[in-house]
Design an enzyme around this catalytic site. Structure first.
Site, short mmCIF file in Angstrom:
data_model
loop_
_atom_site.label_atom_id
_atom_site.label_comp_id
_atom_site.label_asym_id
_atom_site.label_seq_id
_atom_site.Cartn_x
_atom_site.Cartn_y
_atom_site.Cartn_z
N SER A 253 -33.71 18.16 18.76
CA SER A 253 -34.52 18.16 20.08
C SER A 253 -33.59 19.05 21.01
O SER A 253 -32.40 19.48 20.47
CB SER A 253 -34.66 16.81 20.48
OG SER A 253 -33.38 16.52 21.07
N LYS A 254 -33.95 19.33 22.29
CA LYS A 254 -33.19 19.97 23.15
C LYS A 254 -31.73 19.32 23.35
O LYS A 254 -30.81 20.32 23.50
CB LYS A 254 -33.87 19.98 24.56
CG LYS A 254 -35.21 20.81 24.40
CD LYS A 254 -35.35 21.22 26.01
CE LYS A 254 -36.75 22.07 25.98
NZ LYS A 254 -37.86 21.60 26.67
N ARG A 255 -31.47 18.11 23.08
CA ARG A 255 -30.56 17.75 23.16
C ARG A 255 -29.25 17.70 22.11
O ARG A 255 -28.27 17.29 22.07
CB ARG A 255 -30.51 15.92 23.55
CG ARG A 255 -30.51 15.91 25.22
CD ARG A 255 -30.80 14.40 25.39
NE ARG A 255 -32.21 14.40 25.25
CZ ARG A 255 -33.00 13.19 24.68
NH1 ARG A 255 -32.28 12.14 24.50
NH2 ARG A 255 -34.13 13.24 24.57
#
Ligand code: GLU
Length: 487
Positions: A253-255
């Site tokens: 994910s973006k994280r």
């Protein structure tokens, strides 16, 4: 059996995601391996999420990877149109068939009612889903409700009990309880089909033999299997690809600390061959212990059986390693051409370089090729080849330069170099070392200060090689400049 037909079916809802592209790679490789057909279908039925240009980006991304589709937009095909938004009459026809056969029904429930229903279900912590209020209306009730709601949706009558089971190439036999399934919407109030309905109608009409897609769709498969059943159509072979995790074991994910946007990898200077190799081996393996696969090898070895049934890891270190390997396989000329626009953008070379500038670029390229991980690193890496006015690395200066001994030693080096008649690596090497010895500085004790003087850095290509490329006049000037610094 006829040759496989597979489709990659992106929704144009934004810039391509790395996971979507991985799915496309598997579709493409399977089609190529089996002499099958690779179809690009545009699932553009959600008008609220439509993003301008995302299809263009997707197509450019697929082409960048060398994955041309056989049927779809900008290609021919006997199963078009390949945009779902142009197939509405087909969805209506098949929805009507299910309505007529009592396998689907109009639902007139308002958004407010559905929301209130959901809240009650959530508060009671029961299964959330449509309560089927409209499933068994009498014709008279239907008429009444139709008057209140002129734009109903059409829902599918899912089985109320039992299980929906099917075989998945990756997961084996899979089963879901029907009691937990929802009477999902097939046609929305705006007349557009939902993904579930449109994709099944299209997969059938486009004669798709294998549905290859991300695991996130596995839980939707019971809907699709029941639709196939309701129509009496032969379902495709199901292939749900393993999830993509980051190196900490969480869903990518973006994280995750790495980009999930495919275009970032193009911009950051990864090569298509490396990217294809990386994406293909993210969840697939040939069973051999190897990391490099050319396109031809991937096509030759790809098999659905080689798809892992455990999550795939997105490991940027692995991608970097692969990219470096592919860069080193390039000829100096090709690599120079690839980094040229980036050096132009950085202001190091102009748009129409002279013969001499091109020859210089090639020499520079041959010196950095071994260290380059991505093309995007090139401008930073070559800065001192183009810029005389660089700063000196502070840590390096502290470590390698002494106020007392360095200036006179560098001065001697500059004088010796200025007197060289031959500007080749051996002569430079000998002159630098000889000047060092005169000042009691041997090996690294003279090489490090000279490297700092010539490049401002503590590391880089071989010192005498890069000096030879930079040239006599510039090297002498740089040594003099460094000799006059106090650091
Ligand atoms: N339009 C869906 C997506 O973008 C396709 C899923 C499928 O392949 O069935 O993921």
């Amino acid at each position: 059996m006829s040759n496989p037909r597979v489709r990659f079916a992106p929704s144009p809802t934004g810039s391509p995601h790395i996971g979507n592209i991985r799915t496309a790679v598997f579709d493409y490789l399977f089609a190529e391996h089996t002499n099958g057909t690779f179809i690009l279908r545009v699932e553009d039925t959600d008008r609220t999420r439509y993003v301008e240009n995302s299809l263009e980006e997707m197509m450019a991304g697929l082409r960048w990877l060398g994955m041309q589709w056989d049927e779809g937009p900008e290609a021919d095909g006997a199963h078009g149109p390949y945009f779902q938004s142009e197939r509405l009459n087909l969805y209506h026809k098949y929805a009507q068939q299910l309505l007529d056969e009592g396998k689907a029904y109009y639902c007139y429930c308002s958004r407010e009612r559905l929301e209130a229903m959901r809240k009650v279900q959530e508060a009671a912590k029961t299964h959330t889903g449509y309560d089927r209020k409209c499933r068994d209306l009498t014709p008279k009730e239907r008429e009444e409700r139709a008057r209140e709601c002129p734009a109903p949706v059409i829902r599918f009558k899912m089985a109320l009990d039992g299980r929906t089971e099917f075989d998945d190439i990756v997961r084996g036999r899979v089963g879901f309880d029907n009691s937990l399934q929802d009477d999902f919407v097939m046609i929305k109030a705006d007349g557009f089909p939902t993904y579930h309905f449109a994709s099944i109608v299209d997969d059938h009409l486009m004669e798709i033999t294998h549905v290859i897609r991300g695991e996130e769709w596995l839980s939707s498969a019971p809907k699709h299997v029941q639709l196939y059943d309701a129509f009496g159509w032969k379902p495709p072979v199901w292939v749900h690809l393993p999830l993509i995790m980051d190196t900490s074991g969480k869903k990518l994910s973006k994280r995750s600390g790495v980009s999930t946007a495919f275009y970032d990898y193009i911009e950051n200077g990864y090569l298509p061959e490396a990217m294809l190799n990386f994406l293909a081996t993210m969840g697939w393996g040939s069973g051999e212990d190897r990391k490099l696969y050319s396109r031809a090898e991937l096509v030759e070895k790809f098999s659905l059986e080689g798809i892992a049934n455990h999550p795939a890891i997105f490991d940027i270190a692995k991608l970097n390693d692969l990219n470096g390997e592919y860069i080193r396989m390039l000829s100096v000329d090709d690599l120079a051409n690839m980094i040229r626009p980036r050096l132009h953008a950085a202001g190091y070379i102009n748009g129409m370089p002279s013969e001499e500038e091109l020859a210089y670029l090639k020499s520079v390229t041959s010196l950095i090729r071994d260290r380059l991980v991505t093309l995007a690193e090139a401008p930073e890496m070559v800065e001192f080849f183009y810029n005389d006015d660089f700063g000196y690395d502070e840590k390096g200066a502290k470590k390698h330069l002494s106020k007392e001994t360095t200036p006179p030693a560098l001065k001697s080096v500059s004088e010796k170099l200025a007197g060289l008649e031959m500007w080749d690596v051996e002569s430079i090497d000998a002159a630098v070392r000889a000047a060092g010895v005169e000042h009691g500085l041997e090996g690294g004790h003279i090489i490090h200060p000279v490297r700092m003087a010539i490049t401002g850095r503590t590391w880089g290509p071989g010192l005498f090689d890069l000096m030879q490329v930079i040239g006599q006049k510039k090297c002498v000037a740089r040594l003099q400049r460094a000799a006059s610094q106090t650091f």
